[in-house]
Design a protein around this motif. Structure first.
Motif, PDB file in Angstrom:
ATOM      1  N   THR A 186       0.924  -1.258  -0.123  1.00 35.19           N
ATOM      2  CA  THR A 186       0.204   0.147   0.050  1.00 35.19           C
ATOM      3  C   THR A 186       0.892   1.221   0.013  1.00 35.19           C
ATOM      4  OG1 THR A 186      -0.086   0.083   2.349  1.00 35.19           O
ATOM      5  CG2 THR A 186      -1.769  -1.112   1.358  1.00 35.19           C
ATOM      6  N   LEU A 207      -9.908   5.682  -5.805  1.00 34.10           N
ATOM      7  CA  LEU A 207     -10.237   4.317  -6.324  1.00 34.10           C
ATOM      8  C   LEU A 207      -9.336   3.902  -7.455  1.00 34.10           C
ATOM      9  CD1 LEU A 207     -14.225   4.473  -6.256  1.00 34.10           C
ATOM     10  CD2 LEU A 207     -13.050   3.251  -4.840  1.00 34.10           C
ATOM     11  N   GLN A 222     -12.111   1.687   3.378  1.00 34.60           N
ATOM     12  CA  GLN A 222     -10.928   0.797   2.944  1.00 34.60           C
ATOM     13  C   GLN A 222     -10.293   0.931   1.638  1.00 34.60           C
ATOM     14  OE1 GLN A 222     -12.016  -3.437   3.377  1.00 34.60           O
ATOM     15  NE2 GLN A 222     -10.339  -4.026   1.964  1.00 34.60           N
ATOM     16  N   GLN A 223     -11.576   1.154   0.615  1.00 32.92           N
ATOM     17  CA  GLN A 223     -10.820   1.396  -1.008  1.00 32.92           C
ATOM     18  C   GLN A 223     -11.042   2.632  -1.482  1.00 32.92           C
ATOM     19  OE1 GLN A 223     -13.199  -2.023  -2.352  1.00 32.92           O
ATOM     20  NE2 GLN A 223     -11.167  -3.058  -2.725  1.00 32.92           N
ATOM     21  N   ALA A 271     -15.795  -2.892   0.606  1.00 35.57           N
ATOM     22  CA  ALA A 271     -15.096  -3.731  -0.509  1.00 35.57           C
ATOM     23  C   ALA A 271     -15.999  -3.741  -1.784  1.00 35.57           C
ATOM     24  CB  ALA A 271     -14.879  -5.388  -0.050  1.00 35.57           C
ATOM     25  N   TYR A 314      -8.128   0.358  -7.695  1.00 37.79           N
ATOM     26  CA  TYR A 314      -9.359  -0.607  -7.167  1.00 37.79           C
ATOM     27  C   TYR A 314      -9.927  -1.135  -8.113  1.00 37.79           C
ATOM     28  CZ  TYR A 314      -7.500   0.010  -2.263  1.00 37.79           C
ATOM     29  OH  TYR A 314      -6.871   0.100  -1.217  1.00 37.79           O
TER      30      TYR A 314
END
Length: 698
Positions: A117, A432, A619-620, A575, A435
């Motif tokens: 990350t 984003l 989280q994303q 998620a 992702y």
């Protein structure tokens, strides 16, 4: 404990942190406490909160359990090695934390957690095609500039009208106060028409705008000169592009400036080509490649050929001082205690509202001018793909800066009107990245048939539309494109969904038709001497009443669909956020009930008392939050900035994705309610009552 460990296994790290932190503080149950702490180390490592993971490992080393001590020593070694590599390399990336055996049944077990990350919790899976540029290219067809000039003129007239009406209202109110005084004062001047005065002032500000903005930016934004040699060190091509364009158009070299911001930003101001200034942020020079820096400088040079160049500078001369005053008053309010806090905080909100109102006059002009600037930048450099990468990297950089600062920095908001990419549209798009493919996120922005209706209150055009136009230019020159955006037929969206979406505004023209029917009915009744109420409607104010009633009815019709009941069962978690935002056929009315966990970002104190800067770092990615405060609320969301929270509400896909909050819950179980349905109902009832009053009293 079970919920926290399940969330950890599923990769929902922020939810795991929210569940496990209270257990880790419970010293009465040693095994549960140890297990929770081990899980938290893993979750902190995954979310990039290395300092917290290190502190927790040091705490675990003091445990009486030998296996936990050994595990924490190895974990601490990995964490410190990663931190040292990060510091030595001076890059923005975190490598993984390695443990062994991914079982969570016993705190003595060893674990394997691998992750890659960035500091701002972004993955490294962003893939750039690095599509080539044109070596030889044909000039593009010259666009018709007359519509743009009319838009610029309309913007100036709108600014003039708004300032004139604001001054007239202020003068009239002050004059009325003076007439009530027991001693006579000359008050006639307060009831005169200020049009000539406002017009002369605006023309004077246009002439002086470069030097006024120079002073403001130097004093409050630390702007300084940027030498051509320094720029050449970052981008040789940018220096050549500036020189070539200025020679071709017989312009003097624009003055180059720089501001010490980590967020990528570039903007142009002035009133003529010979008084133009181009200001760039340090973050943009550091985050973009050579050809990308040249592309955004070409974009800024392209803005100097338009009438709106001076109009946008005028708007900035009017709005920047207001924003600075709002900042100062809000900071003052933060230092005060009751009862003085509330009046000063209210004053800061009024100043922010005035800033927003004046900024709104230039929104349409700001959107339209960027299409032309993009075109000129691509034609000047022959590198539409470089500009595509630059715009996307600017969005990624802005999102990363918001995460790093834990709020939207005030410089970004105050200068947003001149920026090449809007800070709000950068939140989800930039965070984003990695992702989900850019094409998936942007599909809504270039394929939804009603997308342009949702840009009315936006300062920047849809990124999908902008990048698709640049892709068309690349294809016109037979180049591969950086993004595979296809100018396809719009997706099918049910027309009734769109009509329901705009029901409040659709009710207003229907209200006008209703007013026309009333007028004809009363005219007929008066003509046949049936009813003598024509005098009520002689001044036409009943039309306003009908407009309000129509708006109210439309709002009532939309409420249930806009705010459906949120079920207590399984709701989409973080998620699934990319999948939820990838659907190109949905509208904001298609409410998606969600329950997301993450960290609450935004400004604290009076700077955010209108909840204008609330963001969820899930989280994303980042998602904009909308909150409605209500009287008597003991806790405000800005008091939880930087904490882990769980947001329940309605996710909406528009020009800027956002969540209308239903509840906001912190780790200790406290809840803040945001009564959006009640707020809409109150608004509809108030409009109905006021409309009925005007209709009945004339």
């Amino acid at each position: 404990m079970e919920a926290g460990l399940v969330a950890l296994k599923q990769g929902n790290y922020y939810a795991a942190i929210t569940k496990l932190e209270p257990i880790a503080k419970n010293q009465k149950q040693e095994n549960a406490c140890l297990q929770a702490k081990v899980g938290l180390v893993m979750a902190y490592a995954r979310t990039g909160e290395v300092a917290k993971a290190v502190a927790l490992c040091q705490n675990l080393m003091e445990s009486s359990n030998a296996q936990v001590q050994e595990w924490s020593k190895r974990a601490l070694k990995h964490l410190k090695n990663r931190h040292q590599r990060l510091k030595t390399a001076n890059n923005n990336f975190d490598t993984g934390v390695e443990f062994q055996n991914p079982h969570l049944d016993h705190p003595q077990a060893n674990y394997l957690v691998t992750d890659i990350t960035r500091d701002e919790n972004q993955p490294l899976s962003i893939f750039w095609r690095s599509a080539r540029r044109a070596k030889v290219w044909q000039p593009l067809r010259k666009p018709n500039l007359m519509p743009d000039r009319l838009i610029a003129l309309g913007t100036f007239l709108l600014v003039f009208w708004l300032l004139k009406e604001m001054l007239k209202f202020t003068m009239g109110a002050f004059g009325q106060i003076l007439t009530k005084l027991p001693f006579p004062l000359p008050v006639q001047i307060f009831f005169t028409d200020p049009s000539i005065f406002v017009l002369v002032c605006l023309l004077g500000l246009i002439v002086l705008s470069p030097w006024i903005l120079d002073r403001l930016l130097a004093e409050f934004y630390n702007q300084r000169e940027l030498s051509a040699e320094t720029l050449n060190g970052y981008s040789r091509e940018a220096t050549r592009v500036i020189q070539r364009i200025c020679q071709q158009r017989r312009w003097p070299m624009p003055q180059l400036r720089i501001v010490p911001l980590s967020a990528p930003l570039i903007f142009t101001y002035g009133n003529l080509a010979r008084t133009a200034r181009i200001t760039v942020s340090q973050g943009l020079l550091e985050q973009l490649e050579d050809d990308e820096i040249a592309a955004v400088y070409a974009l800024s040079l392209g803005q100097m050929t338009r009438w709106d160049f001076m109009v946008m500078s005028l708007v900035m001369v009017l709005t920047v001082p207001l924003y600075l005053m709002y900042q100062e008053v809000a900071a003052w309010a933060n230092q005060l205690k009751k009862p003085w806090y509330w009046p000063i905080s209210t004053l800061s909100n009024v100043l922010y509202g005035l800033w927003w109102l004046l900024t709104s006059t230039a929104l349409f002009n700001s959107r339209m001018r960027l299409y032309h600037s993009d075109r000129l930048a691509a034609e000047t450099t022959g590198n539409p793909n470089g500009l595509i990468r630059a715009l996307l990297k600017i969005a990624i950089g802005i999102a990363g800066d918001v995460v790093q600062q834990e709020s939207t920095c005030w410089e970004l908001e105050s200068l947003n009107l001149l920026a090449p990419v809007g800070y709000q549209q950068s939140l989800s798009l930039g965070s984003l990245a990695g992702y989900m493919p850019f094409e998936s996120f942007l599909m809504w922005e270039n394929a939804n048939p009603y997308r342009q209706w949702f840009t009315i209150n936006n300062s920047h055009p849809l990124m999908g539309d902008r990048l698709e136009r640049l892709c068309q230019i690349a294809r016109h020159w037979h180049l591969d494109t950086e993004l595979h955006l296809i100018n396809q037929k719009p997706f099918q969206v049910k027309p009734q969904s769109f009509l329901l979406q705009i029901a409040p505004w659709l009710g207003m023209p229907l209200g006008i038709l209703f007013a026309g029917g009333i007028w004809l009915t009363w005219q007929l009744a008066y003509a046949i001497h049936l009813l003598n109420l024509k005098w009520i409607y002689d001044n036409g104010s009943f039309v306003t009443g009908c407009l309000l009633i129509g708006f109210s009815i439309g709002t009532f019709i939309r409420i249930n669909s806009f705010f459906p009941n949120i079920p207590n069962g399984n709701l989409p978690m973080a998620a699934q956020l990319p999948q939820l935002l990838a659907d190109p056929a949905i509208l904001p009315i298609d409410s998606i009930s969600v329950r997301l966990s993450g960290r609450l970002l935004g400004r604290s104190g009076s700077d955010n008392s209108l909840a204008q800067d609330l963001i969820l770092q899930s989280q994303q990615g980042l998602v904009k939050l909308h909150h409605i405060s209500w009287l008597g609320q003991a806790i405000q969301p800005q008091e939880w900035i930087g904490r882990q929270v769980i947001v329940t509400g309605w996710l909406r896909r528009g020009a800027t994705p956002w969540i209308d909050i239903q509840t906001l819950e912190n780790q200790s179980g406290k809840t803040i309610n945001s009564p959006h349905p009640i707020g809409s109902t109150v608004l509809a009832v108030a409009a109905q009552a006021l409309g009925a009053y005007i209709l009945l009293t004339g």
